[in-house]
Motif scaffolding. Structure first.
Motif, PDB file in Angstrom:
ATOM      1  N   ALA A 104      47.920  15.554 -15.301  1.00  0.00           N
ATOM      2  CA  ALA A 104      46.934  15.127 -14.293  1.00  0.00           C
ATOM      3  C   ALA A 104      46.907  16.092 -13.107  1.00  0.00           C
ATOM      4  CB  ALA A 104      47.251  13.706 -13.834  1.00  0.00           C
ATOM      5  N   ARG A 105      48.044  16.756 -12.853  1.00  0.00           N
ATOM      6  CA  ARG A 105      48.121  17.689 -11.716  1.00  0.00           C
ATOM      7  C   ARG A 105      47.814  19.131 -12.116  1.00  0.00           C
ATOM      8  NH1 ARG A 105      52.985  18.696  -9.874  1.00  0.00           N
ATOM      9  NH2 ARG A 105      54.287  17.455 -11.266  1.00  0.00           N
ATOM     10  N   ASP A 127      46.402  22.748 -13.130  1.00  0.00           N
ATOM     11  CA  ASP A 127      45.243  23.586 -12.820  1.00  0.00           C
ATOM     12  C   ASP A 127      44.759  24.309 -14.075  1.00  0.00           C
ATOM     13  OD1 ASP A 127      45.301  23.160  -9.955  1.00  0.00           O
ATOM     14  OD2 ASP A 127      47.184  24.297 -10.002  1.00  0.00           O
ATOM     15  N   ALA A 184      44.358  16.048 -18.670  1.00  0.00           N
ATOM     16  CA  ALA A 184      44.327  17.150 -17.702  1.00  0.00           C
ATOM     17  C   ALA A 184      42.908  17.276 -17.178  1.00  0.00           C
ATOM     18  CB  ALA A 184      44.778  18.440 -18.362  1.00  0.00           C
ATOM     19  N   GLY A 185      42.475  16.239 -16.463  1.00  0.00           N
ATOM     20  CA  GLY A 185      41.062  16.096 -16.082  1.00  0.00           C
ATOM     21  C   GLY A 185      40.484  17.298 -15.352  1.00  0.00           C
ATOM     22  N   ARG A 186      41.279  17.890 -14.437  1.00  0.00           N
ATOM     23  CA  ARG A 186      40.685  18.928 -13.585  1.00  0.00           C
ATOM     24  C   ARG A 186      41.093  20.340 -14.002  1.00  0.00           C
ATOM     25  NH1 ARG A 186      43.082  20.595  -9.423  1.00  0.00           N
ATOM     26  NH2 ARG A 186      45.308  20.355  -9.101  1.00  0.00           N
ATOM     27  N   ALA A 187      41.800  20.445 -15.140  1.00  0.00           N
ATOM     28  CA  ALA A 187      42.355  21.755 -15.504  1.00  0.00           C
ATOM     29  C   ALA A 187      41.408  22.592 -16.358  1.00  0.00           C
ATOM     30  CB  ALA A 187      43.664  21.554 -16.267  1.00  0.00           C
ATOM     31  N   ARG A 188      41.561  23.905 -16.227  1.00  0.00           N
ATOM     32  CA  ARG A 188      40.943  24.819 -17.189  1.00  0.00           C
ATOM     33  C   ARG A 188      41.767  24.722 -18.464  1.00  0.00           C
ATOM     34  NH1 ARG A 188      41.260  31.118 -16.635  1.00  0.00           N
ATOM     35  NH2 ARG A 188      40.659  31.366 -18.809  1.00  0.00           N
ATOM     36  N   LYS A 189      41.108  24.669 -19.616  1.00  0.00           N
ATOM     37  CA  LYS A 189      41.852  24.470 -20.866  1.00  0.00           C
ATOM     38  C   LYS A 189      41.704  25.686 -21.772  1.00  0.00           C
ATOM     39  CE  LYS A 189      41.166  19.674 -20.050  1.00  0.00           C
ATOM     40  NZ  LYS A 189      40.170  19.486 -18.997  1.00  0.00           N
ATOM     41  N   TYR A 201      47.521  30.144 -10.267  1.00  0.00           N
ATOM     42  CA  TYR A 201      47.402  28.677 -10.209  1.00  0.00           C
ATOM     43  C   TYR A 201      48.742  28.086  -9.770  1.00  0.00           C
ATOM     44  CZ  TYR A 201      43.349  29.515 -13.254  1.00  0.00           C
ATOM     45  OH  TYR A 201      42.173  29.964 -13.788  1.00  0.00           O
TER      46      TYR A 201
END
Ligand code: SAH
Length: 257
Positions: free
Chosen positions: A27-28, A30, A46-51, A79
């Motif tokens: 969740a944290r 980047d 990982a809602g806000r991360a680049r994957k 990051y």
């Protein structure tokens, strides 16, 4: 900026089998570098991360390990929270030592978040414990697979000396495994269970013996598979639903205080 890199175990497949710590780190995050076996719903944590996919599946082109190491090091300069998300537990058959070495070499902070490894998920699917009093006091995690250019590991000696063995990445080598283990003195009647897609739908398991191993492998078995060997698998393999139902019928109601 110098970020922290987390090596996180995603668990065997089911998205709710990741640890709470693993989910919190995701969740944290980047940026997340993830393996091929990671479930999309796990990745969604990982809602806000680049994957970034760095998956490796046998028979497919794999991402070079040095490329992954370099990416982790570089990402930590850009990051603050970098996650390397690996199937199962990161410290079992996950080449974690190479990533750890690269991070240490560059003085980058890292932490490891364990996960449920495939052998334990397969044991749960079968409802057969890997250790059993009087029957199995040792478990070996092994693989018959060695990398290109590497010497053949002496896996067969370890597997024949243990009570229960879990062989990872080995479905494709079933015929060779069967022959090698018998040549090492393992009885041809040794019970074997093959579990594909443990913790996921559809999970499939087959029970056989060492001598019949390669003919028992079902080509329609989808997903990753693990071979489990040992006397504990001699009992009839029942489906998890049956086992649970029986346990519930047999046990008196539990009162929570
Ligand atoms: N680090 C992982 C293992 C990576 S090697 C772990 O701890 O589980 C990949 C192998 O793991 C596959 O070839 C297969 O043998 C096994 N595997 C991974 N997920 C599995 C699953 N859901 N069911 C059965 N075997 C699985």
């Amino acid at each position: 900026m110098t970020g922290i890199v987390y090596l996180v175990g995603a668990g065997p497949g089911a998205p709710d089998l990741i640890t709470i710590r693993g989910a919190e780190v995701l969740a944290r995050a980047d940026i997340v570098f993830f393996d091929a076996l990671v479930h999309p719903q796990t990745l969604a944590l990982a809602g806000r991360a680049r994957k970034v996919s760095v998956g490796k599946r046998c028979g497919e082109i794999s991402t070079d390990q040095r490329f992954i190491n370099r990416n982790l090091v570089e990402a930590s300069t850009q990051y603050s929270v970098v996650v390397r998300l690996k199937g199962g537990d990161p410290m079992l058959f996950g080449r974690a030592q190479e990533e750890i070495a690269a991070l240490e070499q560059h003085g980058i902070r890292y932490e490891i978040v364990p996960g449920v490894t495939a052998a334990l998920a397969a044991s749960a699917e079968l409802a057969i414990p890997l250790t059993q009093r009087g029957l199995s006091r040792s478990v070996t995690f092994s693989t018959a697979r060695v990398g290109v250019g590497q010497a053949a590991a002496d896996w067969a000696r370890a597997v024949s000396a243990t009570d229960t063995a879990a062989l990872y990445m080995s479905r494709g080598d079933a015929a060779e495994i069967s022959a090698t283990l018998q040549a090492h003195g393992m009885p041809s009647s040794t019970p074997v269970a093959i579990v594909a897609n443990a913790s996921l739908q559809p999970c499939k398991h087959i029970r056989t013996t060492l001598v019949d191993l390669s003919s028992a492998i079902d080509c329609d078995m989808k997903g990753p598979a693990i071979l489990l060997l040992g006397e504990v698998f001699r009992e009839r393999v029942v489906s998890k639903g049956d086992t649970l139902r029986k346990t519930l019928e047999d046990s008196p109601p539990v009162r929570l205080v």
